[in-house]
Design a protein around this motif. Structure first.
Motif, mmCIF file in Angstrom:
data_model
loop_
_atom_site.group_PDB
_atom_site.id
_atom_site.type_symbol
_atom_site.label_atom_id
_atom_site.label_comp_id
_atom_site.label_asym_id
_atom_site.label_seq_id
_atom_site.Cartn_x
_atom_site.Cartn_y
_atom_site.Cartn_z
ATOM 1 N N ASP A 169 -4.295 2.532 7.097
ATOM 2 C CA ASP A 169 -4.360 1.467 6.108
ATOM 3 C C ASP A 169 -5.489 1.814 5.141
ATOM 4 O O ASP A 169 -6.657 1.897 5.542
ATOM 5 C CB ASP A 169 -4.657 0.134 6.801
ATOM 6 C CG ASP A 169 -4.727 -1.041 5.840
ATOM 7 O OD1 ASP A 169 -4.840 -0.824 4.612
ATOM 8 O OD2 ASP A 169 -4.700 -2.197 6.309
ATOM 9 N N LYS B 180 -11.494 -5.046 -2.333
ATOM 10 C CA LYS B 180 -12.458 -5.844 -1.580
ATOM 11 C C LYS B 180 -13.719 -5.061 -1.220
ATOM 12 O O LYS B 180 -14.721 -5.655 -0.808
ATOM 13 C CB LYS B 180 -11.802 -6.388 -0.311
ATOM 14 C CG LYS B 180 -10.704 -7.411 -0.595
ATOM 15 C CD LYS B 180 -10.100 -7.966 0.685
ATOM 16 C CE LYS B 180 -9.026 -9.006 0.372
ATOM 17 N NZ LYS B 180 -8.435 -9.585 1.610
ATOM 18 N N THR C 64 -11.388 0.382 -2.549
ATOM 19 C CA THR C 64 -10.185 0.327 -1.738
ATOM 20 C C THR C 64 -9.080 -0.334 -2.565
ATOM 21 O O THR C 64 -9.357 -1.060 -3.526
ATOM 22 C CB THR C 64 -10.436 -0.479 -0.458
ATOM 23 O OG1 THR C 64 -11.012 -1.747 -0.803
ATOM 24 C CG2 THR C 64 -11.372 0.265 0.484
ATOM 25 N N ARG D 285 -19.423 -5.695 -1.137
ATOM 26 C CA ARG D 285 -18.276 -6.531 -0.790
ATOM 27 C C ARG D 285 -18.708 -7.989 -0.718
ATOM 28 O O ARG D 285 -19.891 -8.298 -0.630
ATOM 29 C CB ARG D 285 -17.670 -6.087 0.553
ATOM 30 C CG ARG D 285 -18.672 -6.051 1.695
ATOM 31 C CD ARG D 285 -18.123 -5.357 2.933
ATOM 32 N NE ARG D 285 -19.152 -5.196 3.956
ATOM 33 C CZ ARG D 285 -19.432 -6.080 4.891
ATOM 34 N NH1 ARG D 285 -18.749 -7.223 4.961
ATOM 35 N NH2 ARG D 285 -20.389 -5.857 5.775
ATOM 36 N N GLU E 57 -6.345 8.125 -0.138
ATOM 37 C CA GLU E 57 -5.692 7.584 1.049
ATOM 38 C C GLU E 57 -5.398 8.670 2.078
ATOM 39 O O GLU E 57 -5.316 9.859 1.746
ATOM 40 C CB GLU E 57 -4.382 6.897 0.661
ATOM 41 C CG GLU E 57 -4.574 5.684 -0.230
ATOM 42 C CD GLU E 57 -3.272 4.947 -0.466
ATOM 43 O OE1 GLU E 57 -2.374 5.037 0.403
ATOM 44 O OE2 GLU E 57 -3.148 4.290 -1.501
ATOM 45 N N ASP F 40 -7.250 -2.876 -2.150
ATOM 46 C CA ASP F 40 -7.299 -4.332 -2.247
ATOM 47 C C ASP F 40 -8.488 -4.832 -3.061
ATOM 48 O O ASP F 40 -8.655 -6.040 -3.256
ATOM 49 C CB ASP F 40 -7.309 -4.977 -0.860
ATOM 50 C CG ASP F 40 -8.504 -4.555 -0.003
ATOM 51 O OD1 ASP F 40 -9.443 -3.906 -0.521
ATOM 52 O OD2 ASP F 40 -8.501 -4.876 1.205
ATOM 53 N N ARG G 120 0.843 -1.183 0.000
ATOM 54 C CA ARG G 120 0.000 0.000 0.000
ATOM 55 C C ARG G 120 0.883 1.239 0.000
ATOM 56 O O ARG G 120 2.033 1.209 0.419
ATOM 57 C CB ARG G 120 -0.930 0.031 1.203
ATOM 58 C CG ARG G 120 -0.240 0.054 2.549
ATOM 59 C CD ARG G 120 -1.261 -0.011 3.688
ATOM 60 N NE ARG G 120 -0.622 -0.113 4.980
ATOM 61 C CZ ARG G 120 -0.283 0.920 5.728
ATOM 62 N NH1 ARG G 120 -0.487 2.135 5.274
ATOM 63 N NH2 ARG G 120 0.283 0.744 6.897
ATOM 64 N N ASN H 102 -7.089 0.242 3.079
ATOM 65 C CA ASN H 102 -8.127 -0.771 2.898
ATOM 66 C C ASN H 102 -9.173 -0.745 4.018
ATOM 67 O O ASN H 102 -10.212 -1.399 3.898
ATOM 68 C CB ASN H 102 -7.493 -2.163 2.821
ATOM 69 C CG ASN H 102 -6.617 -2.297 1.591
ATOM 70 O OD1 ASN H 102 -7.019 -1.939 0.497
ATOM 71 N ND2 ASN H 102 -5.406 -2.804 1.778
#
Length: 625
Positions: free
Chosen positions: A154, A588, A584, A616, A149, A586, A37, A156
């Motif tokens: 994080d 997800k 995000t 999700r 971000e 990732d 990330r 995610n």
């Protein structure tokens, strides 16, 4: 474009004189290794250290063979996430809910009237009487959005979400859900203008796996039709250096230096007709971190019915921004700043969008194309220029109009006319544009044009009720290229319709009116639709059919770029448009917008409200499995 905004501004339309950073970008990093990330702060983009997998076992080199400490087992690496498209297609339906594949869940994140800043949220059964009540609310008709971000977080599990509000959700503002600009009081004008613009909210994932808005975050902020905006570039001296309000914030984009580009999809203020029309129809740059310049209308990017912005950059940090004009006629544009952007100093990019060249695309019949600079004195942009007008909508050409382009400000304020004078190709409502992560393809949705009567190679259908998607590639994959090659990617439609012109050539799940469009970091193409639900779709089973009968509710699709196979991923509730795609790193959690639902969604027993949802998988795998 929402059909609501199209209808609302129809009476007020003027008569026109007819840090992607290559291999270091967030998307490239995630595509190569989803476990990594990046963190964006003060313009510095860097990679966090990967977690160490554990200590190596100690070595024992004693001669006596005495046993040493037991070795620490090396942890078994977690299996790499799969980004394969394995979901089972959702069936066409007209249900008043969001339908997703088995194994997926939908959470409502932010509704029109929910709080962004401190205040009192919308209460069903009541109506506001002052902008002091609505100024803190999320606006209506959620549209394009971007996810940013936050340093030290994080990405995610938390970040910033910037969300466009194209049009007010009038049903929560006024009794009778109606508004008339000609008779509205000043208080009513301020209320409706507070419901357009954008919302910036900090979002965070809870222990239950659901994202929620983080109340009280210093980043939470509304920018509305009542906010003052700075003006940058050549046209500032004509339209004013400060403008009150932005409007019709349709879709959006971002810059490589982490700012938000929100797009005004109107060239007049139909909610307050006392305001000058030339102050609307611009791209507005806003820093979601509130570090750089105040929100600024960037006039060098042209004035027209902006849909969204997508960018292509090269290894030298030169960048081009691609834009569509959601009009009939409407052209495709790109803007190239004069200078490279800085990857180490965000502040150095503060006014980068105030200096550069705007181009219009010309699509040739042989599959080549060229970018024609919209610069005063070039390509016929002079005093006494002849605008051919809207040549696509009638077999009888309209009378040409004389237009004077004496300064670059004239060109930028009258961009639509300048594009036609310069020979730009008139397209079928170019809406979203997306650029592939590898920079080798650029896609544009041409939503529809039921009024087309004169065809050309890139717009091959008269009465183009269902639209198409076009794909092009810059020469040398360079943002600075002045030429490109192109092809029609697909023609939308329903193969069961009687009219050959309306069948389309979609492989798999068919759809009408492609609008929202995005290629994610794994190179997967997602398409969202905006067909007018009661509009004519053609003849189905021997009878005239409307769009719902032929296509169901508006929906979202995955389309394979090689096989062009289409799979229906999501179907929205009654009355809505599906729009907005963010995610995000990732992949997800997908953020998607449900615009102007008209049934009993999202809260049973309450007025329907435009909303941002999060989709999700229940097993924690990336969306698409």
């Amino acid at each position: 474009m929402s059909h609501l905004t199209d209808e609302a501004r129809a009476l007020f339309r003027d008569a026109q004189p007819t840090i992607e950073l290559g291999d270091n970008s967030l998307e490239a990093i995630v595509a190569a290794n989803p476990g990594r990330r990046s963190v964006l702060k003060n313009g510095l983009i860097g990679l966090s250290m990967l977690p160490l997998l554990g200590s190596l076992a100690a070595c024992d080199d004693d001669d006596d063979g005495a046993a040493g400490p037991s070795p620490t087992p090396t942890p078994t690496p977690a299996p790499a996430p799969s980004y394969a498209i394995n979901f089972a297609s959702v069936a066409i339906n007209t249900n008043d809910t969001v339908t997703v594949p088995t194994g997926y869940t939908v959470d409502v994140l932010l509704k029109a009237g929910d709080l962004v800043e401190a205040g009192t949220a919308f209460v069903p059964g009541t109506f506001p009487t002052s902008v002091s009540q609505t100024a803190a609310w999320a606006g209506g008709n959620h549209d394009g959005m971007e996810y940013f971000e936050l340093s030290g977080t994080d990405p995610n599990v938390g970040g910033l979400l910037a969300i466009n509000h194209e049009y007010p959700d009038l049903n929560i503002l006024f009794s009778g859900a109606s508004y008339n600009a000609a008779t509205a009081t000043q208080a009513q004008k301020e209320i409706v203008l507070s419901a357009v613009g954008i919302s910036v909210v900090e979002v965070a994932k809870g222990s239950d796996g659901k994202f929620a808005v983080k109340a009280g975050s210093r980043f939470n902020k509304r920018y509305s039709g009542n906010t003052d905006y700075r003006t940058g570039g050549p046209a500032a001296g004509v339209i004013g250096t400060t403008i009150r309000g932005m409007l019709n914030n349709c879709s959006s984009g971002r810059t490589p230096w982490g700012t938000y580009l929100t797009c005004e999809e109107t060239t007049n203020n139909y909610l307050d007709t006392a305001r000058p029309n030339n102050q609307y129809g611009w791209v507005v740059e806003i820093d979601p971190y509130q570090e750089l310049a105040p929100p600024t209308k960037r006039t060098p990017m042209g004035r027209f019915s902006h849909e969204n912005v997508a960018y292509l950059s090269n290894a030298s940090n030169r960048v081009a921004f691609y834009m569509g004009d959601d009009s009939t006629p409407g052209c495709i544009y790109k803007f190239v700043p004069d200078q490279a952007f800085s990857t180490t100093n965000r502040a150095a990019n503060t006014n980068l969008l105030d200096y550069g060249t705007l181009y219009v695309a010309r699509f040739n019949a042989d599959g080549t194309g060229e970018w024609r600079a919209l610069v005063q004195g070039q390509h016929g942009l002079v005093r006494g220029a002849v605008d051919p007008g809207n040549v696509s909508q009638s077999t009888t050409p309209p009378a040409p109009v004389t237009v004077n382009f004496e300064t670059q400000s004239d060109v930028l304020i009258n961009t639509q006319s300048a594009a036609r004078v310069a020979g730009g190709t008139i397209m079928d409502r170019p809406e979203w544009i997306t650029v592939a992560p590898n920079g080798q393809s650029i896609f544009v949705t041409l939503t529809n044009n039921s009024g087309r009567r004169v065809t050309d190679t890139p717009n091959p259908r008269v009465q183009n009720l269902h639209g198409h998607i076009i794909k092009f590639r810059e020469n040398g994959d360079s943002p600075l290229a002045t030429g490109f090659t192109w092809e029609i990617f697909l023609l939308a439609g329903n193969p069961s319709l009687a009219e050959a012109n309306l069948k389309g050539n979609i492989n798999g799940d068919y759809f009408s009116s492609p609008d929202g469009l995005r290629i994610d970091p794994q190179g997967r193409l997602w398409v969202q639709t905006d067909h007018n639900l009661t509009g004519n779709a053609g003849t189905l089973n021997g009878a005239a059919a409307n769009m719902v009968q032929a296509f169901g509710n508006n929906s979202m699709y995955y389309v394979d770029q090689s096989t062009k196979q289409s799979k229906r991923f999501l179907v929205g509730p009654t009355g809505c448009e599906i729009t907005g795609i963010a995610y995000t790193p990732d992949l997800k959690s997908f953020f998607i917008n449900i615009q102007h639902p008209d049934g009993n969604w999202p809260v049973s027993g309450q007025p329907p409200r435009s909303s941002t949802i999060v989709v999700r998988r229940t097993d924690g795998q990336p969306v698409g499995n």
